[in-house]
Design an enzyme around this catalytic site. Structure first.
Site, mmCIF file in Angstrom:
data_model
loop_
_atom_site.group_PDB
_atom_site.id
_atom_site.type_symbol
_atom_site.label_atom_id
_atom_site.label_comp_id
_atom_site.label_asym_id
_atom_site.label_seq_id
_atom_site.Cartn_x
_atom_site.Cartn_y
_atom_site.Cartn_z
ATOM 1 N N GLY A 1 -14.306 -12.228 4.371
ATOM 2 C CA GLY A 1 -13.169 -11.509 4.959
ATOM 3 C C GLY A 1 -13.427 -11.207 6.416
ATOM 4 O O GLY A 1 -14.457 -10.625 6.747
ATOM 5 N N ARG B 1 17.339 4.722 -14.702
ATOM 6 C CA ARG B 1 18.141 3.638 -15.256
ATOM 7 C C ARG B 1 18.665 3.997 -16.642
ATOM 8 O O ARG B 1 17.891 4.349 -17.526
ATOM 9 C CB ARG B 1 17.257 2.389 -15.357
ATOM 10 C CG ARG B 1 17.873 1.200 -16.076
ATOM 11 C CD ARG B 1 18.799 0.434 -15.181
ATOM 12 N NE ARG B 1 19.285 -0.808 -15.755
ATOM 13 C CZ ARG B 1 20.118 -1.628 -15.108
ATOM 14 N NH1 ARG B 1 20.519 -1.331 -13.883
ATOM 15 N NH2 ARG B 1 20.537 -2.728 -15.659
ATOM 16 N N GLU C 1 -16.082 -10.436 -6.066
ATOM 17 C CA GLU C 1 -17.210 -9.518 -6.318
ATOM 18 C C GLU C 1 -17.721 -9.623 -7.748
ATOM 19 O O GLU C 1 -17.957 -8.618 -8.412
ATOM 20 C CB GLU C 1 -16.790 -8.063 -6.039
ATOM 21 C CG GLU C 1 -16.470 -7.791 -4.612
ATOM 22 C CD GLU C 1 -17.678 -7.344 -3.803
ATOM 23 O OE1 GLU C 1 -17.611 -7.394 -2.584
ATOM 24 O OE2 GLU C 1 -18.711 -6.964 -4.402
#
Lengths: 684, 684
Positions: free
Chosen positions: A190, A324, A442
């Site tokens: 990165g 909703r 990772e």
């Protein structure tokens, strides 16, 4: 408390907020502490007012725009006092709080900042010596940009087989870096793609043809004045990704590229001028482990990142479910979709999971940072090595389990928002695409989780001998009574009984112990039958070692949650958290039911129905609390930035504004005349 | 056969291809038939050579570019002879084959074509009369662009509560369309966003203040010469979505907008000039059902689309797993990751699921198209209505189950590809984002699947009376012996026995019958306790009616697969397909184990271990066949378009080319000088 936590705007969500069984502000202060709520407010206002965080959304619609914004914002993070390491380590709840907030604001910028400059400097701190400190100060002053490069194109998990070399040249007193081919190119680093000027590079250290294993070096890769690569360095960007496109993940290859001998990070191993290798480690495996030590912080942080992505998605889905309305008993008045059993069952277990995991993450972060600080200060307590191993086991299981749980939570949130959830403006698509990286970086989850099961498998002989088993964080202490636990049977006879925290903890303790037993036996049997250790281990994963690690970490999540609940002075808070505890516990146990029968912990037909009915009852009991539960952990609206999830519940107003205001909303495409001219007859 | 199916290039995948237990070309011809393989080849070559399908990828990196490409390609599909309805209905395996190929090539363009012009014309065919045929011919000639608009912003599933009105004006002989507010705007209509000139609009038909319910109208929305909306029409684009951005999904509102009376699609209901309502239906519910009839084709097609997305993702992940090597028994020679138990268990059940579902999809498409053709030709067989109901039940369960299964398959594929799977160039991110829409459109899955359980629940009284139960497609015939089935017990005693297809079918028959029984009882009990029908139904979904529908469709998938296997003349093909049958069957049953114990079908501790060991053994047995199994259903490389999944296995060569060749690959960002100028010290 109202000064500390602003009230939420009245609106359609009042329907549920008025029904809540507890005070959401009290819950918030309880789980965060007052200091942390103040710290959150502080950081929120810094971000709200920061010019680099006022982003015109059209800029983000291009790849280049995302890159630029992430770069600017990552730089801004460098200058925020609230994020400076020294300002946060006096209260170790601060680092995970900062991660949560910054990851919710802008994931790309935050990860760019963390895996770029911060991982660069922590690698140098851990593996370098005095002579390397200038790299850190140059980085802190913004003179250079750092990054961290370990993974190669063809080797991620299997770091021992990496092929980039650093060969020592006695005459020139330099290391010569070489990448044999593209498969050995370092990748995914990165910050390396477009900007980094310096990289911590892992390479095989070679002297006189002998390979001394993986070592790390500070390598200048680009000219800080021009950002052009140095000769001998082939460096570039990995290209577009599924998400996190603000981060410039890069690859790098070397062609006889020379770096000064001093650039070897020499705490764990060094080379004399005339080419002799020295190391303080007798066991090369231990040196290898120490060289990769800076990765464990990553796992602890990633679990926080995952959780935080889940919170964002759940905020959207739960508030939308409260607003909703669809269908109703008389065909006319419609009810909020949160009233439906299916909907409750799709969302509320994930809400419970998030609370339980969030508590664990805060705890493990505190423990881990304290452990790291102690170590850095040279304070090595007696149980230090054991604690290190336990943290390693916990984080190796938790990173995958949190990742998977939140992956499923986010997806369920996406689907419960129906069609409108498919709009980019809902925000859930970006959350999913950004979260997705957590599942594979990772440490590949299925490889990583073996670190935990390996730790546990070693305990079985002690269980068999009824020896006292105890660990600094107490995650394995119950195994002292492993043989007694295995003799127990399921005996709850009502949903009330099975919802009881002690019952759930007991079932889990049996489950972990039993899985430990059968995993150990399976492994032994395979070894006896002549399989190589390598294959015997690999063939004991599915249904055995993997399930063991999952059950172990789930049990510990629950154990920590129970401690938290016991600390609450407020009965209403204790009650709602206990319901969440039970819901998460039973819903997680549900996936282990076949193991409960396999080991004859359950014998009659009762258990499944009790578990199912209890889960449904807990969901029904929690539905009225769901909006307030999410209010207590939700980010503010300006960070959430979703048309469906704002705290005022004005879903349709926001939808209209977003749809009609979009760039394409009411305009013809610029190529409309081509469409009008289209004539199928002529074409044929 | 080699002329019909070209050989695949030699490379790293030979490792597995050489180990396959069967001839992948024989398998391909068997599952497709020779005619269909020829048809595939024909369509492949049309696409390969079509100028509109040669797309510069940089065009697709912008939203506008995706729109333009999808528009051009959707138009191109109109002119492809291979896709013309009349050219495909002589072999009803052709329509699903065409869907598979076109959806793998360009999902946005294909859906735009299907839900735009094709849904427009089929709605007119189904609900219109002679006077509307000119709209179809105008559309076919490219003079107008059609679309189909039902859903409103606040009402999707609950269509009866829609609020757009069409009020008849006797004087003017027109319908006046009105949308009370944005919540009643029609939305999500594919093709409406930027281009459609005409829409089939569903609105409440009102005469003299009386609401006659939902009716459909052909509504001119934009001027075909200018693509500008007509006065009184507010129309526009929904904006960016998670995926499928080539499609211009749109919204529309009306303000006293007048359309000629003749534009009412009047087959199901009509209005005389002086305002009298007439309909051939006595029962308004039946008219309502008929008005929504054109949606069932959608469900059948969507299941095919889902499957096809899964095939693409599995092609990538399985080939990558055959090439990617990591770790090995001696620490040096590394093995392909497909050798690992975890990896096999993550991918192979999904491969099996795909084969089983693919066979069902082909079958249901054939049945459905034949049924529709018969109906359109006026051939109504005696069992027509029953067949219609069975197709409805099957498609209402299968659309959700295939959608969920493929969602999980795609996600697992993404994760098994590790970090490189996160690259856009892997292709999996786009597959996931495009597939995602399938989970919420054309009927919210949890609402839709109730159509199936409702169909089944009606059968229980017949089971109790031991009446003969029989349906045209035989999916429920076994329930005739429901009570005898319920008396059976699990009695397999070895992995070999439990892998036997008959054993698996028997377990499933018990499972479906038992779930039917307890769902029926649960519903009755709740009604007896005084709950309204509405709430009793809703509270019988989780663990009951939903599980019932899922088990029922899984059983039917298996039933159909067994028939297919029995038809193969090749022993090797039969063997490998049987292994896939068993793997899918047991892996699906695994999620129902708690129900098997709840109903005391299983009593002792044996079942879970047998199921687990059998699954692992089947995975291990299938790993060497996995690459060839995917070869038989994979799309050609130019359609797959993935750096990880090409048929030659040259993963790293393609990765290098893609990464180094990307627009951003080796260049500084254009704003690099701003970065160099950045100085944290000055900033502070």
């Amino acid at each position: 408390m109202s000064n500390l936590i602003p009230d939420l705007k009245s609106g359609p969500l009042d329907f549920y907020r008025k029904k809540a069984s507890f005070d959401w502000k009290k819950l918030k202060v309880f789980i965060e502490t007052e200091d942390i709520v103040k710290y959150q407010n502080d950081l929120y206002s810094v971000i709200r007012d920061h010019p680099d965080y006022k982003v015109d959304k059209t800029v983000l619609s291009t790849f280049d725009g995302q890159r630029r914004v992430a770069t600017v914002q990552a730089m801004a993070q460098k200058s925020m006092d609230q994020l400076a390491l020294l300002n946060t380590i006096h209260n170790l709840k601060m680092p995970p709080t900062a991660t949560r907030i910054m990851m919710q604001v802008s994931p790309s910028a935050t990860i760019k900042y963390v895996v770029g400059d911060r991982l660069f400097s922590s690698a140098i701190m851990n593996m370098g010596t005095k002579r390397h400190m200038k790299f850190i100060s140059d980085m802190e002053e913004g003179k250079i940009f750092g990054c961290y490069a370990l993974t190669e194109i063809a080797h991620g998990s299997n770091v021992r087989n990496m092929r980039c070399t650093a060969t020592y040249d006695k005459q020139k007193k330099v290391f010569v870096l070489n990448t044999p081919d593209f498969e050995a190119a370092k990748c995914w680093a990165g910050g390396l793609g477009q900007l980094a000027t310096h990289a911590v590079i892992y390479a095989m250290l070679v002297i006189d043809g002998h390979n001394y294993g993986l070592h790390s070096f500070v390598v200048p890769v680009r000219n800080p004045k021009t950002l052009l690569p140095h000769p001998g360095v082939i460096v570039g960007d990995m290209g577009e990704k599924i998400g996190l496109n603000g981060i410039d993940n890069g690859f790098i290859q070397f062609e006889n590229y020379e770096i000064p001998k001093e650039n070897l990070l020499n705490k764990l191993g060094d080379v004399t001028d005339d080419g002799k290798y020295t190391t303080p480690f007798k066991d090369p495996n231990k040196r290898h482990g120490a060289a990769l030590g800076s990765l464990s912080a990553g796992r602890v942080t990633i679990a926080v990142i995952c959780e935080t992505m889940g919170v964002k998605a759940l905020t959207i889905a739960i508030r939308y479910a409260g607003v909703r309305r669809q269908f109703g008993p008389d065909g006319k008045t419609e009810v909020p979709i949160m009233e439906y059993q299916t909907h409750q069952h799709r969302l509320l277990p994930f809400l419970a999971a998030t609370y339980i995991i969030r508590n664990f993450n805060t705890y493990l972060s505190e423990v881990f940072y304290q452990f790291s600080i102690d170590r850095m200060m040279g304070i090595e307590s007696e149980d230090g090595p054991e604690k290190g191993m336990e943290i390693h086991a916990l984080s190796s299981a938790s990173k995958p389990v949190v990742g998977w749980t939140m992956r499923d939570a986010i997806q369920e949130c996406r689907e419960t928002c129906g069609g409108h959830g498919y709009l980019k403006a809902s925000g859930i698509g970006d959350i999913r695409n950004d979260h997705d990286a957590n599942l594979t970086y990772e440490g590949e989850n299925h490889v990583l989780i073996q670190q935990c099961s390996n730790y546990l498998l070693k305990l079985w002989p002690h269980v068999l001998k009824r020896q006292t088993i105890s660990s600094p964080l107490h995650s394995i202490d119950f195994l002292t009574h492993g043989l007694d636990i295995l003799a127990k049977k399921f005996n709850a006879r009502s949903t009330q009984e099975i919802c009881c925290p002690n019952t759930i903890i007991e079932i889990y303790q049996w489950l972990v112990t039993y899985l430990l037993k059968i995993s150990h036996e399976k492994l032994e049997n395979q070894l006896k039958s002549g399989k190589l250790q390598f294959w015997a281990k690999n063939d004991t994963q599915v249904y055995y070692a993997k399930s063991l690690a999952v059950a172990y970490i789930q049990h510990f999540y629950l154990q920590r949650m129970l401690l938290l609940i016991s600390e609450s002075p407020d009965e209403a808070v204790r009650n709602v958290l206990t319901r969440m505890f039970s819901l998460y516990g039973l819903w997680s146990l549900e996936k282990h039911i076949s193991t409960l029968y396999r080991g004859q912990y359950a014998v009659g037909p009762e258990l499944p129905e009790l578990v199912h009915e209890a889960i449904l009852k807990l969901c029904a009991d929690l539905k009225d609390d769901s909006v307030s539960l999410i209010d207590s952990i939700a980010p503010p609206d300006f960070i959430l930035d979703s048309v469906l999830g704002a705290s005022d519940g004005m879903v349709y107003k926001r939808l209209e504004k977003s749809i009609k205001g979009s760039e394409y909303g009411m305009n013809r495409p610029r190529w409309w005349q081509d469409v009008v001219k289209f004539d199928l007859k002529n074409k044929l």
